[in-house]
Design a protein around this motif. Structure first.
Motif, short mmCIF file in Angstrom:
data_model
loop_
_atom_site.label_atom_id
_atom_site.label_comp_id
_atom_site.label_asym_id
_atom_site.label_seq_id
_atom_site.Cartn_x
_atom_site.Cartn_y
_atom_site.Cartn_z
N ILE A 297 54.53 10.27 56.57
CA ILE A 297 53.96 8.92 56.61
C ILE A 297 52.49 8.95 56.17
O ILE A 297 52.04 8.12 55.38
N ARG A 298 51.74 9.94 56.70
CA ARG A 298 50.32 10.06 56.35
C ARG A 298 50.15 10.29 54.85
O ARG A 298 49.30 9.66 54.20
N GLU A 299 50.96 11.17 54.29
CA GLU A 299 50.84 11.45 52.86
C GLU A 299 51.25 10.26 52.02
O GLU A 299 50.65 10.00 50.97
N SER A 300 52.25 9.51 52.45
CA SER A 300 52.67 8.31 51.72
C SER A 300 51.57 7.26 51.76
O SER A 300 51.30 6.59 50.76
N PHE A 301 50.94 7.11 52.92
CA PHE A 301 49.84 6.14 53.04
C PHE A 301 48.68 6.54 52.14
O PHE A 301 48.08 5.69 51.46
N GLN A 302 48.38 7.85 52.08
CA GLN A 302 47.30 8.30 51.24
C GLN A 302 47.61 8.07 49.76
O GLN A 302 46.71 7.72 48.98
N MET A 303 48.85 8.22 49.36
CA MET A 303 49.23 7.91 47.99
C MET A 303 49.02 6.43 47.68
O MET A 303 48.58 6.05 46.60
N MET A 304 49.32 5.58 48.65
CA MET A 304 49.10 4.14 48.48
C MET A 304 47.61 3.84 48.34
O MET A 304 47.20 3.05 47.49
N VAL A 305 46.79 4.50 49.17
CA VAL A 305 45.34 4.30 49.10
C VAL A 305 44.82 4.69 47.73
O VAL A 305 44.05 3.94 47.09
N LEU A 306 45.24 5.85 47.23
CA LEU A 306 44.75 6.34 45.95
C LEU A 306 45.30 5.53 44.78
O LEU A 306 44.65 5.41 43.74
N GLY A 307 46.50 4.99 44.95
CA GLY A 307 47.16 4.34 43.81
C GLY A 307 46.92 2.86 43.67
O GLY A 307 47.09 2.32 42.56
N SER A 308 46.51 2.19 44.74
CA SER A 308 46.47 0.73 44.65
C SER A 308 45.22 0.07 45.20
O SER A 308 45.04 -1.14 45.03
N LEU A 309 44.33 0.80 45.86
CA LEU A 309 43.15 0.17 46.45
C LEU A 309 41.90 0.40 45.60
O LEU A 309 41.77 1.43 44.94
#
Length: 251
Positions: free
Chosen positions: A161-173
């Motif tokens: 979950i943490r790694e998926s959230f970090q991918m979202m942070v890097l990819g869309s914010l």
């Protein structure tokens, strides 16, 4: 960007005992202030002594020292007992990519389960201590105790979950959103540990924060200065004071 070649796993055969002479003390889960973060729920009174016998010691890690490095043989899982550490991987050109910030109560070393070798490094950001959990003994305890097995599965799930959230942070914010998300995450985690969620020392350097968030050191510094001018935070060196938490959340 974060991929690590498998060659190091076959050619590097270092032990993960990076600090052989580090001071060790006994670890008692039953009296630990962080037991609500790392102890399995539903553990019976009879099983607690087994867990305390398993976590045989705590070890100190001085600021800047590695608990383990990429390619080290995997023997133990760890739980941060005090202080903070960063985990990082290496690009093929040697650049470091920070992958997480670990606070007291957080696990370390799960990356070594797959291959038997660590695919990342863990370095203390300040003088810290960790509890050692021999993995071979932990597997045996998991077979005996359902609550312990459930806890290990939860830890692995939380990592995904943490790694998926970090991918979202890097990819869309945006850069502002990334920095705000990071500050809010540290704030929340400090609150879970009984510390102030509004004021904390950020042990990561600005460069480390930039690496973790996929932006430059200069971007991190400019963003924090902009947040300060807008009255969202007060940043004095490593000391961060969140003034308007709702404002950060609505960026």
């Amino acid at each position: 960007m974060l991929n690590q070649t498998t060659a190091s796993h076959t050619t590097v055969r270092r032990s993960n005992r990076t600090l052989p002479n580090a001071p060790r003390t006994s670890a008692r889960c039953s009296v630990c202030a962080l037991r609500h973060l790392c102890m399995p729920q539903g553990l019976s009174r009879d099983d607690l002594p087994k867990l305390e016998a398993l976590i045989c010691s705590a070890r100190s890690v001085r600021r800047g020292e590695a608990l383990y490095r990429v390619g080290d043989a995997f023997d133990n899982l760890y739980v941060a007992r005090s202080g903070s550490l960063k985990t990082a991987m290496a690009h093929r050109d040697g650049r470091e990519q920070v992958t997480s910030l670990r606070l007291a109560g957080d696990p370390l070393g799960l990356d070594g389960i797959s291959t038997g070798f660590h695919t990342s490094s863990a370095v203390a950001l300040e003088d810290s201590s960790v509890c050692l959990i021999p993995y071979s003994a932990l597997k045996y305890l998991c077979r005996e105790t359902g609550a312990m097995q459930d806890r290990l599965h939860r830890l692995m799930s939380e990592e995904l979950i943490r790694e998926s959230f970090q991918m979202m942070v890097l990819g869309s914010l945006s850069a502002d959103e990334r920095v705000a998300s990071f500050l809010l995450d540290v704030s929340e985690r400090n609150g879970q540990r009984g510390y102030s969620h509004a004021e904390f020392n950020l042990r990561m350097t600005r460069e480390d924060v930039g690496s973790y968030l996929g932006v430059t050191l200069e971007t991190v510094s400019r963003t924090l200065s902009r947040f300060q001018k807008r009255g969202l935070i007060d940043a004095q060196g490593k000391l961060i004071r969140i003034i308007d938490i709702e404002g950060l959340r609505h960026l």
